[in-house]
Design a protein around this motif. Structure first.
Motif, mmCIF file in Angstrom:
data_model
loop_
_atom_site.group_PDB
_atom_site.id
_atom_site.type_symbol
_atom_site.label_atom_id
_atom_site.label_comp_id
_atom_site.label_asym_id
_atom_site.label_seq_id
_atom_site.Cartn_x
_atom_site.Cartn_y
_atom_site.Cartn_z
ATOM 1 N N VAL A 1 0.839 -1.209 0.000
ATOM 2 C CA VAL A 1 0.000 0.000 0.000
ATOM 3 C C VAL A 1 0.865 1.247 0.000
ATOM 4 O O VAL A 1 0.639 2.195 -0.775
ATOM 5 C CB VAL A 1 -0.953 0.002 1.215
ATOM 6 C CG1 VAL A 1 -1.630 1.367 1.369
ATOM 7 C CG2 VAL A 1 -2.009 -1.086 1.067
ATOM 8 N N LEU B 1 -11.078 4.999 -3.209
ATOM 9 C CA LEU B 1 -11.047 3.747 -2.465
ATOM 10 C C LEU B 1 -12.049 3.812 -1.329
ATOM 11 O O LEU B 1 -12.279 4.868 -0.743
ATOM 12 C CB LEU B 1 -9.644 3.493 -1.917
ATOM 13 C CG LEU B 1 -8.486 3.556 -2.920
ATOM 14 C CD1 LEU B 1 -7.171 3.238 -2.222
ATOM 15 C CD2 LEU B 1 -8.705 2.594 -4.082
ATOM 16 N N VAL C 1 -8.720 3.515 3.077
ATOM 17 C CA VAL C 1 -7.286 3.289 2.904
ATOM 18 C C VAL C 1 -6.725 2.712 4.200
ATOM 19 O O VAL C 1 -6.557 3.416 5.190
ATOM 20 C CB VAL C 1 -6.546 4.583 2.530
ATOM 21 C CG1 VAL C 1 -5.052 4.305 2.362
ATOM 22 C CG2 VAL C 1 -7.112 5.170 1.243
ATOM 23 N N THR D 1 -7.267 -3.097 0.658
ATOM 24 C CA THR D 1 -6.838 -1.852 0.018
ATOM 25 C C THR D 1 -5.954 -2.135 -1.183
ATOM 26 O O THR D 1 -6.056 -1.470 -2.217
ATOM 27 C CB THR D 1 -6.103 -0.962 1.027
ATOM 28 O OG1 THR D 1 -7.012 -0.564 2.055
ATOM 29 C CG2 THR D 1 -5.551 0.286 0.359
ATOM 30 N N GLU E 1 -8.144 -2.981 -4.109
ATOM 31 C CA GLU E 1 -8.773 -1.784 -4.684
ATOM 32 C C GLU E 1 -7.764 -0.944 -5.448
ATOM 33 O O GLU E 1 -8.089 -0.381 -6.504
ATOM 34 C CB GLU E 1 -9.424 -0.961 -3.577
ATOM 35 C CG GLU E 1 -10.720 -1.552 -3.038
ATOM 36 C CD GLU E 1 -11.517 -0.520 -2.254
ATOM 37 O OE1 GLU E 1 -12.157 0.345 -2.884
ATOM 38 O OE2 GLU E 1 -11.476 -0.575 -1.010
#
Length: 303
Positions: A257, A274, A277, A283, A286
């Motif tokens: 991420v 998104l 987060v 995450t 996405e």
């Protein structure tokens, strides 16, 4: 291309997974490894018929830049979350960011000019960018980055070895894409499917695999994916990690991420799209979907 340098490659691979030394001897029996000192691009290659693996050398400076820059950012974030000080100065973090910028821009320039016949002239790396394995008094971040770099390089080489091991030959379309997934899975299992000594060993192995595929994914923010023989790198990233990452909130997902967020900010992709987060697999999924949508739209403004 230079002569075979197989023993150097085997020593690297033994260093990463010493538990599998005997298996490695069998896996690489009869395989020739050749270094390419001239190719600028990410030109790792395997031939099952010839039992040959080509290892490009010049591009490894850019892989190192990714390893160092991401690990600097990850360390800074993780340590600050605990209220401590990473020991990295703002200047060091700036150099890490500049180093990553140089690596991505260099790869994009090579991709754009490589087929034109025009010699590729790249900018020099930032003057303060560190070199791996040269400082015997290297700090913890440098040593960690070096370990991750070796794991990333080992994953890429094992991916090529997997093509030979699995008997892959030149095919097209869906079958070729499946071969790439299979080679990734085989290479990831080799690196990640062994018993580890501690949490750091677990982490650097996974970060090595992640960064090898983040290296390719970083190009997706500038270059429209049109290769029909390989799956998109962002999908390969998920597929390679998912079987061995311990859980939804594993630190490996948090690392991915953070790394992707750097590129989101750099190219103006909003994180607001998104649902949430967090440093989780959800995450990452996405973000990968957002990258795919963004990449599909590249070049449309000029059509």
């Amino acid at each position: 291309m230079a002569d075979d340098f197989g023993e150097e490659v085997r020593e690297l691979l033994r260093q990463i997974t010493p538990q599998r030394s005997n298996e490695l001897n069998i896996l690489t029996e009869g395989v020739t490894f050749r270094k390419d000192e001239n190719e600028d691009g990410i030109g790792f290659y395997a031939s099952s018929n010839l039992k040959l693996v080509r290892v490009t050398m010049r591009c490894q400076a850019r892989l190192w830049a990714h390893c160092y820059a991401y690990y600097c950012m990850f360390t800074e974030y993780a340590v600050r979350q605990s209220g401590a000080d990473s020991g990295l100065s703002s200047d060091q973090l700036q150099v890490a960011g500049d180093f990553l910028e140089w690596a991505v821009e260099s790869d994009i320039q090579i991709r754009l000019q490589g087929g034109s016949g025009i010699p590729v002239v790249m900018k020099d790396a930032p003057k303060d960018a560190p070199l791996p394995f040269e400082n015997i008094n290297a700090n913890v971040v440098q040593v960690g980055s070096e370990t991750i770099f070796l794991n990333a390089l080992a994953f890429i080489i094992h991916h090529e070895l997997a093509h030979i091991q699995l008997g892959h030959v030149g095919v097209e379309s869906d079958l070729s894409i499946q071969q790439e997934y299979d080679a990734d899975a085989t290479a990831a299992e080799w690196i990640l499917g062994v018993d580890v000594a501690d949490e750091f060993d677990y982490l650097v192995r996974h970060l090595g695999v992640a960064i090898a595929l983040l290296w390719f994914t970083s190009l997706a923010f500038r270059e429209k994916f049109v290769i029909d023989s390989h799956p998109p790198s962002w999908k390969r990233l998920l597929a390679a990690l998912e079987p061995t990452v311990k859980g939804e909130e594993d630190a490996v997902w948090g690392f991915v991420v953070l790394a992707l967020t750097l590129h989101f900010h750099r190219y103006g992709l909003s994180l607001d799209t998104l649902s949430e987060v967090t440093h989780t697999r959800a995450t990452v999924v996405e973000m990968v979907e957002t990258i795919e949508q963004f990449n599909a739209g590249l070049g449309k403004e000029s059509e």
